[in-house]
Design an enzyme around this catalytic site. Structure first.
Site, PDB file in Angstrom:
ATOM      1  N   SER A 239       0.737  -1.167  -0.052  1.00 52.84           N
ATOM      2  CA  SER A 239      -0.077  -0.009   0.024  1.00 52.84           C
ATOM      3  C   SER A 239       1.001   1.513   0.066  1.00 52.84           C
ATOM      4  O   SER A 239       1.472   1.495  -1.056  1.00 52.84           O
ATOM      5  CB  SER A 239      -0.837   0.113   1.047  1.00 52.84           C
ATOM      6  OG  SER A 239      -2.016   0.900   1.082  1.00 52.84           O
ATOM      7  N   ASP A 262      -0.040  -4.196  -3.702  1.00 54.51           N
ATOM      8  CA  ASP A 262      -1.102  -3.487  -3.839  1.00 54.51           C
ATOM      9  C   ASP A 262      -0.762  -1.865  -3.506  1.00 54.51           C
ATOM     10  O   ASP A 262      -1.399  -1.112  -2.733  1.00 54.51           O
ATOM     11  CB  ASP A 262      -2.128  -3.675  -2.736  1.00 54.51           C
ATOM     12  CG  ASP A 262      -3.650  -3.752  -3.440  1.00 54.51           C
ATOM     13  OD1 ASP A 262      -3.835  -3.811  -4.579  1.00 54.51           O
ATOM     14  OD2 ASP A 262      -4.537  -4.107  -2.742  1.00 54.51           O
ATOM     15  N   HIS A 317      -7.775  -5.571  -0.120  1.00 50.55           N
ATOM     16  CA  HIS A 317      -6.407  -4.922   0.196  1.00 50.55           C
ATOM     17  C   HIS A 317      -5.619  -5.466   1.460  1.00 50.55           C
ATOM     18  O   HIS A 317      -4.497  -5.763   1.480  1.00 50.55           O
ATOM     19  CB  HIS A 317      -6.765  -3.420   0.559  1.00 50.55           C
ATOM     20  CG  HIS A 317      -5.593  -2.404   0.533  1.00 50.55           C
ATOM     21  ND1 HIS A 317      -4.804  -2.660  -0.223  1.00 50.55           N
ATOM     22  CD2 HIS A 317      -5.298  -1.363   1.582  1.00 50.55           C
ATOM     23  CE1 HIS A 317      -3.768  -1.625  -0.194  1.00 50.55           C
ATOM     24  NE2 HIS A 317      -4.009  -0.933   1.076  1.00 50.55           N
TER      25      HIS A 317
END
Length: 393
Positions: A239, A262, A317
């Site tokens: 992330s 991600d 996620h």
């Protein structure tokens, strides 16, 4: 809006039957683990180190959530009251342990281990990716999972020079009236600098400098001196940590490649995309990415044929964090931590694709190329590129 790389907790409805069953690494090495803090100011470094270790019967296993303060930080991050949320979190997940040997004996290696610097997501901290970090360590990597001090961790601290005094660094939201891009861009630069400083620290250790771990663990950092191959270093993250890894490639030639789980591409300024000199493996989940974020990844892959983008189907996620291994339907629903894909399978795909990519770009003499098909998005539950509006989970 924050792309919470940690779930929102509806702590009010947590059942007491929660447990965390983190997987043991599947590679040939046992895994040891220690915490390293260097320096007495915010400019120092803090990370959890995962490494191949010698097996030891009855070895102590470290706590997954290392201190109660992190439960308070998670409450703050998810915008719940510390007064009730922190104790509930502590009861529900506070006793979970990571299946590695705490301060285990380092396993010497004449051919030296490659090194991975790992960067966490927004609202996370050094321990929340223990499953992927210990999996990589079990295949013969030394992995340093940083705890960033840019106010993006849900909580972190440093020890001042005054004996026993800790200074805590709280999670900080984007200040009102400030543009999110400028706030996050400043953070991503600080995070990438911390990745570079971590590499410098390993260079110091390798050159025989004595490095003081202010946490006084029963682990002597000098054992790493002749055991890390500094020509084989990668940077990795999830992330906010994924885009941190991309930026670290720009800042530090010593990083040969990056693996971005991600990645949240928003915080990186457009002028830097043409500057990314090395290959990146983007491993996306099915439910998080936006067309804008993917367009930025594609800019990188169009410039470097070695940059790959793949998507794991049935994943969300949180599937790339340890939260996906929390059992109990209730908490995993509250944590929004699970897609439809079995979490163990998701970890397998993520780690094998990463290993195949690392073999290719760190010139490793292993057999990780047996998973090369994953880099093309070929295989069960994985597709090439970043498809939009595919199945509904």
């Amino acid at each position: 809006a924050d792309p919470t790389s940690l779930p929102r907790l509806g702590c009010g409805s947590m059942g007491g039957t929660q447990s965390l069953a983190l997987p043991h690494g599947k590679g040939p090495h046992h895994v040891g683990c220690t915490d390293v803090m260097v320096g007495h100011t915010q400019q120092g470094l803090f990370f959890r180190l995962f490494y191949p270790s010698l097996p030891r019967a009855g070895a102590e296993q470290p706590l997954w959530i290392p201190r109660y303060e992190y439960c308070c930080g998670l409450a703050d991050f998810t915008q719940h009251s510390r007064r009730w949320c922190a104790p509930l979190l502590s009861v529900a997940i506070g006793s979970c342990r990571v299946p590695v040997s705490w301060n285990g004996t380092f396993k010497p290696c004449s051919s030296r281990y490659p090194l991975i610097i790992f960067s966490h997501g927004l609202g996370a901290f050094r321990t929340l990716y223990s499953s992927v970090c210990s999996e990589l360590a079990s295949w013969g990597f030394v992995v340093a999972a940083l705890e960033h001090r840019d106010h993006s961790a849900s909580a972190t601290y440093f020890c001042t020079a005054e004996a026993g005094r800790e200074e805590w660094i709280p999670y900080q939201r984007v200040p009102q009236g400030q543009k999110e891009f400028y706030f996050r861009n400043k953070q991503v630069h600080q995070r990438a600098e911390e990745c570079v400083r971590a590499l410098r620290l390993f260079e110091d250790i390798s050159s025989g400098e004595s490095v003081l771990n202010v946490l006084h663990q029963d682990f002597d950092l000098s054992v790493l001196k002749d055991s890390i191959d500094l020509t084989k270093v990668a940077v990795m993250g999830h992330s906010f940590g994924g885009v941190t890894a991309v930026l670290a490639l720009v800042k530090e030639p010593g990083f040969r490649c990056a693996v971005a789980l991600d990645a949240w591409m928003f915080p990186l300024e457009n002028a830097l995309y043409p500057e990314v000199p090395k290959p990146v493996l983007f491993i996306n989940t099915e439910k998080f990415q936006t067309p804008e974020s993917v367009a930025k990844m594609k800019r990188l892959s169009s410039r470097n044929s070695q940059t790959k983008i793949i998507t794991i189907l049935g994943s969300v996620h949180q599937s790339q964090t340890d939260f996906t291994f929390l059992t109990g339907k209730l908490i995993s629903r509250i944590f929004n931590a699970r897609g439809t894909l079995d979490p163990y399978k998701g970890l397998d795909i993520t780690s094998r694709a990463a290993l195949a990519f690392l073999q290719r770009h760190l010139n490793l003499e292993e057999e990780f190329d047996r998973w090369d098909h994953l880099l093309e998005g070929l295989g069960d539950s994985v597709v090439p590129g970043a498809p939009f509006s595919r199945s509904n989970l």
